[in-house]
Design an enzyme around this catalytic site. Structure first.
Site, PDB file in Angstrom:
ATOM      1  N   HIS A   1      43.093  36.264  32.319  1.00 25.38           N
ATOM      2  CA  HIS A   1      41.682  36.526  32.033  1.00 25.38           C
ATOM      3  C   HIS A   1      41.279  37.882  32.602  1.00 25.38           C
ATOM      4  O   HIS A   1      41.881  38.378  33.555  1.00 25.38           O
ATOM      5  CB  HIS A   1      40.788  35.425  32.605  1.00 25.38           C
TER       6      HIS A   1
ATOM      7  N   HIS B   1      37.782  39.832  34.048  1.00 22.90           N
ATOM      8  CA  HIS B   1      36.377  39.751  34.452  1.00 22.90           C
ATOM      9  C   HIS B   1      35.629  40.957  33.883  1.00 22.90           C
ATOM     10  O   HIS B   1      36.121  42.087  33.964  1.00 22.90           O
ATOM     11  CB  HIS B   1      36.232  39.835  35.970  1.00 22.90           C
TER      12      HIS B   1
HETATM   13  P1  AMP Z   1      40.469  35.029  39.394  1.00 26.69           P
HETATM   14  O1  AMP Z   1      40.143  34.788  40.854  1.00 26.69           O
HETATM   15  O2  AMP Z   1      40.502  36.473  38.995  1.00 26.69           O
HETATM   16  O3  AMP Z   1      41.694  34.249  38.970  1.00 26.69           O
HETATM   17  O4  AMP Z   1      39.210  34.461  38.609  1.00 26.69           O
HETATM   18  C1  AMP Z   1      39.035  33.136  38.247  1.00 26.69           C
HETATM   19  C2  AMP Z   1      37.587  32.974  37.922  1.00 26.69           C
HETATM   20  O5  AMP Z   1      37.408  31.812  37.114  1.00 26.69           O
HETATM   21  C3  AMP Z   1      36.691  32.797  39.152  1.00 26.69           C
HETATM   22  O6  AMP Z   1      35.775  33.889  39.236  1.00 26.69           O
HETATM   23  C4  AMP Z   1      35.971  31.468  38.890  1.00 26.69           C
HETATM   24  O7  AMP Z   1      34.614  31.493  39.257  1.00 26.69           O
HETATM   25  C5  AMP Z   1      36.139  31.285  37.397  1.00 26.69           C
HETATM   26  N1  AMP Z   1      36.126  29.907  36.951  1.00 26.69           N
HETATM   27  C6  AMP Z   1      36.809  28.872  37.467  1.00 26.69           C
HETATM   28  N2  AMP Z   1      36.556  27.743  36.780  1.00 26.69           N
HETATM   29  C7  AMP Z   1      35.690  28.087  35.785  1.00 26.69           C
HETATM   30  C8  AMP Z   1      35.037  27.363  34.747  1.00 26.69           C
HETATM   31  N3  AMP Z   1      35.232  26.051  34.567  1.00 26.69           N
HETATM   32  N4  AMP Z   1      34.210  28.038  33.910  1.00 26.69           N
HETATM   33  C9  AMP Z   1      34.005  29.364  34.090  1.00 26.69           C
HETATM   34  N5  AMP Z   1      34.579  30.102  35.047  1.00 26.69           N
HETATM   35  C10 AMP Z   1      35.410  29.478  35.893  1.00 26.69           C
END
Ligand code: AMP
Ligand code: ZN
Length: 140
Positions: A99, A101
């Site tokens: 993903h 951001h």
């Molecule tokens: P990373 O730390 O770059 O792997 O980012 C993962 C992101 O996914 C975090 O910022 C979380 O807040 C987000 N996240 C986790 N679960 C969900 C969810 N169910 N819906 C939307 N975002 C999520």
């Protein structure tokens, strides 16, 4: 990936506030937002991280990210946009499905610390560039 959070969102098993969807990508709001408008752009198939991302998915996810970044800018009136993308535990990744951001930024919001940097000598830069060219040659 039965229990991957983002696969479950793609399958409609978990809720998401969707922004954009196409054949290869899905974009939705981050549930933990650094600023209102903090969005995530994911690839639909399960891919752990950028190290496993094939060329067509890489192209598709960056195209969607550019579109979402323009939408974030237009909708929030932010002063700038930062993309953040983490890979593997040491890289700061917490959800192991690729993903990107999309972060709206505001002047002096002090959101992201910048890393301390040094200026290596040119021969060190040249040597590292050569090592990376060799690694790329093995990744045709
Ligand atoms: P990373 O730390 O770059 O792997 O980012 C993962 C992101 O996914 C975090 O910022 C979380 O807040 C987000 N996240 C986790 N679960 C969900 C969810 N169910 N819906 C939307 N975002 C999520
Ligand atoms: Zn997944």
């Amino acid at each position: 990936m039965d229990d991957c959070i983002f696969c479950r969102i793609v399958r409609g098993e978990l809720p998401a506030s969707k922004i954009h969807e196409d054949a290869h990508t899905l974009s939705f709001m981050n549930i933990m937002a650094a600023h209102p408008g903090h969005a995530l752009v994911i690839v639909k198939p399960h891919v752990d991280n950028i190290l496993d991302l094939d060329d067509s998915l890489a192209a598709a996810v960056f195209q969607s990210t550019a579109r979402v970044a323009r939408a974030v800018k237009a909708a929030t009136g932010c002063d700038g946009v930062t993309l953040f993308q983490a890979n593997e535990v040491a890289g700061g990744q917490t959800v192991f499905h690729f993903h990107i951001h999309v972060l709206p930024r505001f002047t002096d919001d002090r959101l992201l610390p910048f890393w301390p940097a040094s200026a290596p000598p040119r021969d060190a830069l040249d040597a590292m560039a050569a090592r990376l060219r060799s690694a790329l040659a093995g990744d045709a």
